[in-house]
Design a protein around this motif. Structure first.
Motif, short mmCIF file in Angstrom:
data_model
loop_
_atom_site.label_atom_id
_atom_site.label_comp_id
_atom_site.label_asym_id
_atom_site.label_seq_id
_atom_site.Cartn_x
_atom_site.Cartn_y
_atom_site.Cartn_z
N PRO A 199 -9.51 6.07 -8.15
CA PRO A 199 -8.12 6.22 -8.59
C PRO A 199 -7.86 7.49 -9.40
O PRO A 199 -6.71 7.83 -9.65
CB PRO A 199 -7.87 4.98 -9.44
N THR B 250 0.83 -1.20 0.00
CA THR B 250 0.00 0.00 0.00
C THR B 250 0.87 1.25 0.00
O THR B 250 1.83 1.35 0.77
CB THR B 250 -0.91 0.01 1.23
N TYR C 226 -3.25 11.02 -3.56
CA TYR C 226 -4.11 9.84 -3.60
C TYR C 226 -3.84 8.99 -2.36
O TYR C 226 -2.68 8.62 -2.09
CB TYR C 226 -3.86 9.00 -4.85
N PHE C 227 -4.91 8.67 -1.64
CA PHE C 227 -4.79 7.77 -0.50
C PHE C 227 -5.51 6.46 -0.76
O PHE C 227 -4.96 5.37 -0.56
CB PHE C 227 -5.36 8.41 0.77
N SER C 228 -6.76 6.56 -1.19
CA SER C 228 -7.56 5.36 -1.44
C SER C 228 -8.81 5.80 -2.21
O SER C 228 -9.04 6.99 -2.42
CB SER C 228 -7.94 4.67 -0.14
N GLY C 229 -9.61 4.81 -2.62
CA GLY C 229 -10.87 5.14 -3.28
C GLY C 229 -10.70 5.36 -4.77
O GLY C 229 -9.91 4.68 -5.44
N LYS D 20 -2.85 0.81 -10.32
CA LYS D 20 -2.11 -0.05 -9.42
C LYS D 20 -1.32 -1.12 -10.17
O LYS D 20 -0.18 -1.42 -9.83
CB LYS D 20 -3.06 -0.71 -8.42
N ASN E 219 0.76 5.74 -0.55
CA ASN E 219 0.10 7.02 -0.78
C ASN E 219 0.92 7.78 -1.81
O ASN E 219 2.15 7.72 -1.79
CB ASN E 219 -0.01 7.84 0.52
#
Lengths: 115, 114
Positions: free
Chosen positions: A55, A30, A50-53, A69, A32
């Protein structure tokens, strides 16, 4: 070695041209992701993150970036650049693990937008 | 609205001289960082601090020292300047080490060792 790669060291565009700056990283797990911008004579400023959710993240001044990713990429885009976008752009990655989470920067891309 | 302030902005040193790069922030941030930026390279972390009295080495600490006696100040010391330390130095701070707290950068100190 863990690294962040920005493929284009120098980019020259005319106003209204579209922009895409590449960024790839070599970490597994993972992360950031960030894009910073440094305007001439100024300090680094955060453009987007960008952290999550979703893209596809949107930042300030019409910039956006897409996290893919499977490609370990976080490319920066802008549909129509302006002369004021002339700056150096840095991609940065923070690997999420225990302990101090270091921010690793790419080598930067100098963008020159001609009027 | 000062943010992170670095002094001096420019400095030329002779080999073997010493100097301190000053960094202060007025945002009450716990975390502070020193980076160097060499031509064609990304920023490299020299030292960081997670709070007053606590410092730790980054990627490229050799030839440098830091101290953090207060929350506001994080000076970087070069004891014996070498040409390899010619670089642009950036100080940064953040309220915590988590990613949702971005790092705020100073304007940089351009240092030349001759």
């Amino acid at each position: 070695a863990q690294s962040v790669s920005q493929h284009n060291h120098h980019v020259i565009l005319s106003e209204a041209a579209s922009l895409e700056l590449g960024c790839n990283y070599s970490y597994g797990g993972t992360v950031n992701l960030f894009w910073y911008v440094q305007y001439p004579g100024q300090h680094l400023q955060l453009l987007l993150k960008y952290f999550s959710g979703d893209p596809l993240v949107k930042g300030i001044k019409g910039f956006e970036a897409e996290f893919i990713k499977s490609k370990f990429s976080f490319n920066l885009r802008k549909p129509s650049v302006q002369w004021s976008d002339t700056a150096e752009y840095f991609c940065a990655v923070k690997k999420l693990n225990t302990g101090f989470q270091k921010l690793v920067f790419g080598t930067g891309t100098r963008l020159l937008v001609s009027p | 609205n000062a943010g992170v302030t670095q002094t001096p902005k420019f400095r030329i040193l002779k080999i073997g001289q010493s100097m301190t790069l000053q960094c202060t922030q007025d945002m009450n941030h716990n975390y502070m960082y020193w980076y160097r930026q060499d031509p064609g390279m990304g920023l490299k972390l020299i030292y960081y601090s997670v709070g007053a009295g606590i410092t730790d080495k980054g990627e490229v600490p050799n030839g440098y020292n830091v101290s953090r006696s207060t929350t506001e100040d994080f000076p970087l010391r070069l004891e014996l300047a070498a040409p390899s330390q010619t670089s642009v130095y950036f100080c940064a701070s953040s309220s915590s080490g988590s990613s949702n707290q971005p790092q705020h950068f100073g304007d940089g100190t351009r240092l030349s060792i001759l």
